[in-house]
Design a protein around this motif. Structure first.
Motif, PDB file in Angstrom:
ATOM      1  N   GLU A  15       0.864  -1.184   0.000  1.00  0.00           N
ATOM      2  CA  GLU A  15       0.000   0.000   0.000  1.00  0.00           C
ATOM      3  C   GLU A  15       0.900   1.233   0.000  1.00  0.00           C
ATOM      4  O   GLU A  15       1.644   1.469   0.964  1.00  0.00           O
ATOM      5  CB  GLU A  15      -0.930  -0.007   1.210  1.00  0.00           C
ATOM      6  CG  GLU A  15      -1.953  -1.136   1.159  1.00  0.00           C
ATOM      7  CD  GLU A  15      -3.005  -1.020   2.245  1.00  0.00           C
ATOM      8  OE1 GLU A  15      -3.011   0.004   2.971  1.00  0.00           O
ATOM      9  OE2 GLU A  15      -3.813  -1.951   2.370  1.00  0.00           O
ATOM     10  N   ASP A  16       0.822   1.997  -1.081  1.00  0.00           N
ATOM     11  CA  ASP A  16       1.748   3.109  -1.293  1.00  0.00           C
ATOM     12  C   ASP A  16       1.753   4.121  -0.149  1.00  0.00           C
ATOM     13  O   ASP A  16       2.809   4.641   0.224  1.00  0.00           O
ATOM     14  CB  ASP A  16       1.430   3.818  -2.607  1.00  0.00           C
ATOM     15  CG  ASP A  16       1.750   2.943  -3.816  1.00  0.00           C
ATOM     16  OD1 ASP A  16       2.600   2.042  -3.667  1.00  0.00           O
ATOM     17  OD2 ASP A  16       1.152   3.147  -4.885  1.00  0.00           O
ATOM     18  N   GLU A  17       0.583   4.394   0.418  1.00  0.00           N
ATOM     19  CA  GLU A  17       0.499   5.383   1.512  1.00  0.00           C
ATOM     20  C   GLU A  17       1.325   4.937   2.714  1.00  0.00           C
ATOM     21  O   GLU A  17       2.038   5.747   3.327  1.00  0.00           O
ATOM     22  CB  GLU A  17      -0.958   5.604   1.923  1.00  0.00           C
ATOM     23  CG  GLU A  17      -1.763   6.421   0.924  1.00  0.00           C
ATOM     24  CD  GLU A  17      -3.164   6.719   1.432  1.00  0.00           C
ATOM     25  OE1 GLU A  17      -3.451   6.436   2.616  1.00  0.00           O
ATOM     26  OE2 GLU A  17      -3.976   7.223   0.647  1.00  0.00           O
ATOM     27  N   ASN A  18       1.214   3.655   3.056  1.00  0.00           N
ATOM     28  CA  ASN A  18       1.990   3.122   4.178  1.00  0.00           C
ATOM     29  C   ASN A  18       3.490   3.221   3.911  1.00  0.00           C
ATOM     30  O   ASN A  18       4.266   3.610   4.792  1.00  0.00           O
ATOM     31  CB  ASN A  18       1.620   1.651   4.436  1.00  0.00           C
ATOM     32  CG  ASN A  18       0.258   1.496   5.079  1.00  0.00           C
ATOM     33  OD1 ASN A  18      -0.336   2.468   5.537  1.00  0.00           O
ATOM     34  ND2 ASN A  18      -0.231   0.270   5.116  1.00  0.00           N
ATOM     35  N   THR A  34       9.275  -1.433   2.576  1.00  0.00           N
ATOM     36  CA  THR A  34       8.325  -2.541   2.360  1.00  0.00           C
ATOM     37  C   THR A  34       8.568  -3.664   3.368  1.00  0.00           C
ATOM     38  O   THR A  34       7.624  -4.286   3.860  1.00  0.00           O
ATOM     39  CB  THR A  34       8.431  -3.105   0.925  1.00  0.00           C
ATOM     40  OG1 THR A  34       9.766  -3.528   0.680  1.00  0.00           O
ATOM     41  CG2 THR A  34       8.008  -2.074  -0.097  1.00  0.00           C
ATOM     42  N   ASP A  37       7.067  -2.454   6.590  1.00  0.00           N
ATOM     43  CA  ASP A  37       5.611  -2.469   6.481  1.00  0.00           C
ATOM     44  C   ASP A  37       5.072  -3.891   6.650  1.00  0.00           C
ATOM     45  O   ASP A  37       4.070  -4.118   7.342  1.00  0.00           O
ATOM     46  CB  ASP A  37       5.180  -1.906   5.130  1.00  0.00           C
ATOM     47  CG  ASP A  37       3.670  -1.885   4.966  1.00  0.00           C
ATOM     48  OD1 ASP A  37       2.980  -1.399   5.881  1.00  0.00           O
ATOM     49  OD2 ASP A  37       3.175  -2.360   3.915  1.00  0.00           O
ATOM     50  N   TRP A  42       1.533  -6.523   8.255  1.00  0.00           N
ATOM     51  CA  TRP A  42       0.986  -7.645   7.501  1.00  0.00           C
ATOM     52  C   TRP A  42       1.306  -9.020   8.072  1.00  0.00           C
ATOM     53  O   TRP A  42       0.477  -9.927   8.042  1.00  0.00           O
ATOM     54  CB  TRP A  42       1.485  -7.582   6.049  1.00  0.00           C
ATOM     55  CG  TRP A  42       0.628  -8.412   5.140  1.00  0.00           C
ATOM     56  CD1 TRP A  42       0.851  -9.700   4.725  1.00  0.00           C
ATOM     57  CD2 TRP A  42      -0.620  -8.035   4.558  1.00  0.00           C
ATOM     58  NE1 TRP A  42      -0.169 -10.136   3.925  1.00  0.00           N
ATOM     59  CE2 TRP A  42      -1.091  -9.129   3.803  1.00  0.00           C
ATOM     60  CE3 TRP A  42      -1.389  -6.868   4.604  1.00  0.00           C
ATOM     61  CZ2 TRP A  42      -2.293  -9.097   3.099  1.00  0.00           C
ATOM     62  CZ3 TRP A  42      -2.588  -6.837   3.895  1.00  0.00           C
ATOM     63  CH2 TRP A  42      -3.022  -7.933   3.156  1.00  0.00           C
TER      64      TRP A  42
END
Length: 243
Positions: A15-18, A34, A37, A42
């Motif tokens: 998710e680009d915003e994260n 990533t 994140d 996740w």
């Protein structure tokens, strides 16, 4: 090659915003962001989903046995909110099939509904795969029907009954694989099959890697006491008959 394993997964979605937020806060590169994140947002979701669906996928495996295929030993259902790529991918015999699934909807369901949803997602993926590979779908459907007829209850006996030293009783280990736990019981029966004790001795995560270590040996330690010993032989759980 024989198909004998089935699993559900929720693949990581960037998710680009994260990612942008992590890059700004941590002052790191995209790849590192990533990774962070995934670890933060996740990994636990993926682990939780796999645990909660394992009772049905493990039940399916146990009842299914195996099926001869050209190049597939495992079916992996990739549950995604939106399918962007319909392709079935075969990676060294692991056939990944994308199936639409709302994780939020799944999380809100009851235990029984989660079991039913797991079986439906699994069968949706198997049917896609069977069509693509020209498999006979009936053996797969028969197992799904069997699970439905058993009320989605994944209960099984580990090893054989063992006789007490005084020859009056038998003991066995019964495993209840649920959505949120694997509950392991010691059952003691009279010679005529009448159960006189059923005691839960372990409640563990519903995953083979978590509970298998407890299943080492079952031994009578006296005429009225039986022990479940772990694989390392370093711990045991006792069930005792009143006499």
């Amino acid at each position: 090659m024989y198909l004998k394993e089935f699993d559900l997964d929720i693949p990581y979605i960037v998710e680009d915003e994260n990612i942008e937020s992590i890059i700004k806060k941590q002052k790191c590169e995209y790849h590192e962001a990533t990774k962070l994140d995934y670890e933060l947002n996740w990994k636990w979701k993926r682990r939780s989903f796999r645990l909660e669906t394992r009772c049905i996928t493990a039940m399916y495996e146990r009842l299914f046995g195996k099926y001869k295929t050209k190049d597939c030993w495992k079916v992996l259902i990739e549950c995604v909110e939106n399918i962007s790529d319909e392709r079935i991918v075969n990676d060294s015999g692991v056939c990944s099939v994308p199936i639409q699934c709302s994780l939020n909807d799944f999380d809100a369901k009851s235990e029984l509904e989660k079991k039913k949803t797991t079986l439906r997602l699994l069968m949706d993926g198997i049917e896609k795969l069977a069509l693509s590979n020209n498999w006979d779908i009936k053996p797969f459907q028969d197992i799904a029907l069997q699970i439905e007829q058993l009320g989605y209850v994944n209960e099984w006996t580990w090893k054989k009954n063992i006789k007490s030293p005084n020859k009056k009783y038998y003991a066995k280990v019964i495993c209840h694989h649920n959505v949120e736990s694997m509950d392991i019981f010691i059952s003691i029966l009279q010679r005529d099959g009448t159960q006189v004790l059923l005691e839960k001795v372990i409640s563990e995560q519903p995953d083979e890697f978590a509970y298998a270590r407890h299943l080492g040996d079952l031994k009578w330690v006296s005429d009225f006491e039986v022990a479940l010993i772990n694989k390392k032989g370093t711990g045991k759980f006792l069930a005792t008959l009143e006499h």
